[in-house]
Design a protein around this motif. Structure first.
Motif, PDB file in Angstrom:
ATOM      1  N   TYR A 137      15.688  13.765   3.770  1.00 35.96           N
ATOM      2  CA  TYR A 137      15.941  15.200   3.616  1.00 35.96           C
ATOM      3  C   TYR A 137      14.620  15.959   3.490  1.00 35.96           C
ATOM      4  O   TYR A 137      13.762  15.600   2.682  1.00 35.96           O
ATOM      5  N   CYS A 138      14.476  17.018   4.262  1.00 35.82           N
ATOM      6  CA  CYS A 138      13.289  17.876   4.183  1.00 35.82           C
ATOM      7  C   CYS A 138      13.679  19.189   3.516  1.00 35.82           C
ATOM      8  O   CYS A 138      14.508  19.932   4.047  1.00 35.82           O
ATOM      9  N   PRO A 139      13.100  19.500   2.337  1.00 33.54           N
ATOM     10  CA  PRO A 139      13.461  20.747   1.659  1.00 33.54           C
ATOM     11  C   PRO A 139      12.990  22.002   2.391  1.00 33.54           C
ATOM     12  O   PRO A 139      13.595  23.065   2.257  1.00 33.54           O
ATOM     13  N   ASP A 167       9.618  17.706  12.229  1.00 31.58           N
ATOM     14  CA  ASP A 167       9.801  19.085  12.683  1.00 31.58           C
ATOM     15  C   ASP A 167       8.731  20.030  12.144  1.00 31.58           C
ATOM     16  O   ASP A 167       8.065  20.729  12.910  1.00 31.58           O
ATOM     17  N   CYS A 168       8.560  20.057  10.814  1.00 30.38           N
ATOM     18  CA  CYS A 168       7.638  21.032  10.212  1.00 30.38           C
ATOM     19  C   CYS A 168       6.288  20.424   9.819  1.00 30.38           C
ATOM     20  O   CYS A 168       5.401  21.132   9.384  1.00 30.38           O
ATOM     21  N   LYS A 169       6.140  19.091   9.920  1.00 27.46           N
ATOM     22  CA  LYS A 169       4.890  18.372   9.624  1.00 27.46           C
ATOM     23  C   LYS A 169       4.494  18.405   8.149  1.00 27.46           C
ATOM     24  O   LYS A 169       3.377  18.094   7.800  1.00 27.46           O
ATOM     25  N   GLU A 170       5.409  18.807   7.267  1.00 26.68           N
ATOM     26  CA  GLU A 170       5.105  18.827   5.840  1.00 26.68           C
ATOM     27  C   GLU A 170       5.204  17.417   5.270  1.00 26.68           C
ATOM     28  O   GLU A 170       6.121  16.670   5.590  1.00 26.68           O
ATOM     29  N   ARG A 171       4.264  17.073   4.405  1.00 27.17           N
ATOM     30  CA  ARG A 171       4.240  15.750   3.775  1.00 27.17           C
ATOM     31  C   ARG A 171       5.090  15.804   2.518  1.00 27.17           C
ATOM     32  O   ARG A 171       4.682  16.376   1.513  1.00 27.17           O
ATOM     33  N   ASN A 172       6.271  15.180   2.583  1.00 30.74           N
ATOM     34  CA  ASN A 172       7.246  15.307   1.511  1.00 30.74           C
ATOM     35  C   ASN A 172       7.334  14.089   0.612  1.00 30.74           C
ATOM     36  O   ASN A 172       7.571  14.227  -0.579  1.00 30.74           O
ATOM     37  N   TYR A 173       7.200  12.895   1.152  1.00 29.68           N
ATOM     38  CA  TYR A 173       7.496  11.677   0.399  1.00 29.68           C
ATOM     39  C   TYR A 173       6.334  10.694   0.434  1.00 29.68           C
ATOM     40  O   TYR A 173       5.557  10.672   1.392  1.00 29.68           O
ATOM     41  N   THR A 174       6.240   9.877  -0.614  1.00 30.14           N
ATOM     42  CA  THR A 174       5.332   8.740  -0.639  1.00 30.14           C
ATOM     43  C   THR A 174       6.154   7.501  -0.955  1.00 30.14           C
ATOM     44  O   THR A 174       7.150   7.568  -1.676  1.00 30.14           O
ATOM     45  N   VAL A 196      13.761  13.161  10.778  1.00 34.22           N
ATOM     46  CA  VAL A 196      12.992  11.926  10.828  1.00 34.22           C
ATOM     47  C   VAL A 196      11.642  12.161  10.165  1.00 34.22           C
ATOM     48  O   VAL A 196      10.978  13.157  10.447  1.00 34.22           O
ATOM     49  N   HIS A 197      11.251  11.269   9.265  1.00 31.37           N
ATOM     50  CA  HIS A 197       9.951  11.328   8.609  1.00 31.37           C
ATOM     51  C   HIS A 197       9.146  10.117   9.062  1.00 31.37           C
ATOM     52  O   HIS A 197       9.621   8.992   8.998  1.00 31.37           O
ATOM     53  N   LYS A 198       7.926  10.358   9.536  1.00 34.91           N
ATOM     54  CA  LYS A 198       7.051   9.292  10.011  1.00 34.91           C
ATOM     55  C   LYS A 198       5.886   9.109   9.069  1.00 34.91           C
ATOM     56  O   LYS A 198       5.432  10.053   8.412  1.00 34.91           O
ATOM     57  N   GLU A 199       5.362   7.916   9.063  1.00 35.88           N
ATOM     58  CA  GLU A 199       4.188   7.583   8.252  1.00 35.88           C
ATOM     59  C   GLU A 199       2.950   8.285   8.820  1.00 35.88           C
ATOM     60  O   GLU A 199       2.741   8.317  10.027  1.00 35.88           O
ATOM     61  N   THR A 200       2.139   8.862   7.935  1.00 39.47           N
ATOM     62  CA  THR A 200       0.899   9.508   8.349  1.00 39.47           C
ATOM     63  C   THR A 200      -0.283   8.759   7.761  1.00 39.47           C
ATOM     64  O   THR A 200      -0.122   7.845   6.977  1.00 39.47           O
ATOM     65  N   LYS A 201      -1.474   9.188   8.117  1.00 49.60           N
ATOM     66  CA  LYS A 201      -2.686   8.539   7.594  1.00 49.60           C
ATOM     67  C   LYS A 201      -2.946   8.988   6.178  1.00 49.60           C
ATOM     68  O   LYS A 201      -2.619  10.058   5.763  1.00 49.60           O
ATOM     69  N   ARG A 209       0.839  -1.197   0.000  1.00 52.07           N
ATOM     70  CA  ARG A 209       0.000   0.000   0.000  1.00 52.07           C
ATOM     71  C   ARG A 209       0.868   1.238   0.000  1.00 52.07           C
ATOM     72  O   ARG A 209       1.954   1.253   0.563  1.00 52.07           O
ATOM     73  N   MET A 210       0.364   2.309  -0.621  1.00 61.10           N
ATOM     74  CA  MET A 210       1.064   3.584  -0.623  1.00 61.10           C
ATOM     75  C   MET A 210       0.906   4.237   0.741  1.00 61.10           C
ATOM     76  O   MET A 210      -0.191   4.256   1.306  1.00 61.10           O
ATOM     77  N   VAL A 211       1.997   4.783   1.274  1.00 60.72           N
ATOM     78  CA  VAL A 211       1.971   5.517   2.531  1.00 60.72           C
ATOM     79  C   VAL A 211       2.632   6.865   2.308  1.00 60.72           C
ATOM     80  O   VAL A 211       3.479   7.027   1.426  1.00 60.72           O
ATOM     81  N   VAL A 212       2.242   7.847   3.107  1.00 65.79           N
ATOM     82  CA  VAL A 212       2.778   9.200   3.014  1.00 65.79           C
ATOM     83  C   VAL A 212       3.692   9.423   4.212  1.00 65.79           C
ATOM     84  O   VAL A 212       3.342   9.075   5.344  1.00 65.79           O
ATOM     85  N   LEU A 213       4.866  10.019   3.964  1.00 63.37           N
ATOM     86  CA  LEU A 213       5.821  10.318   5.028  1.00 63.37           C
ATOM     87  C   LEU A 213       5.828  11.812   5.290  1.00 63.37           C
ATOM     88  O   LEU A 213       5.935  12.615   4.356  1.00 63.37           O
TER      89      LEU A 213
END
Length: 55
Positions: free
Chosen positions: A41-43, A17-24, A50-55, A9-13
């Motif tokens: 890397y967060c632009p 720190d800034c809560k921006e959704r950068n990667y899938t 650290v990037h965590k999986e979101t809903k 399944r596709m997940v969003v990371l």
């Protein structure tokens, strides 16, 4: 990319720190039950965070 199975399944990371959704990415939910944490890397923050999986 190859053909993915029905368990992938596709997940969003999102950046911690800034809560921006950068990667899938894809994740096999049958083998990985918990949420993913990856150092990416967060632009917006202009550094590796650290990037965590979101809903």
């Amino acid at each position: 990319m190859g053909i993915k199975g029905k368990n992938d399944r596709m997940v969003v990371l999102a950046c911690e720190d800034c809560k921006e959704r950068n990667y899938t990415t894809t994740k096999n939910k049958k083998t990985l039950k918990e949420r993913m944490e990856i150092n990416k890397y967060c632009p917006r923050c202009n550094k590796h965070t650290v990037h965590k999986e979101t809903k």
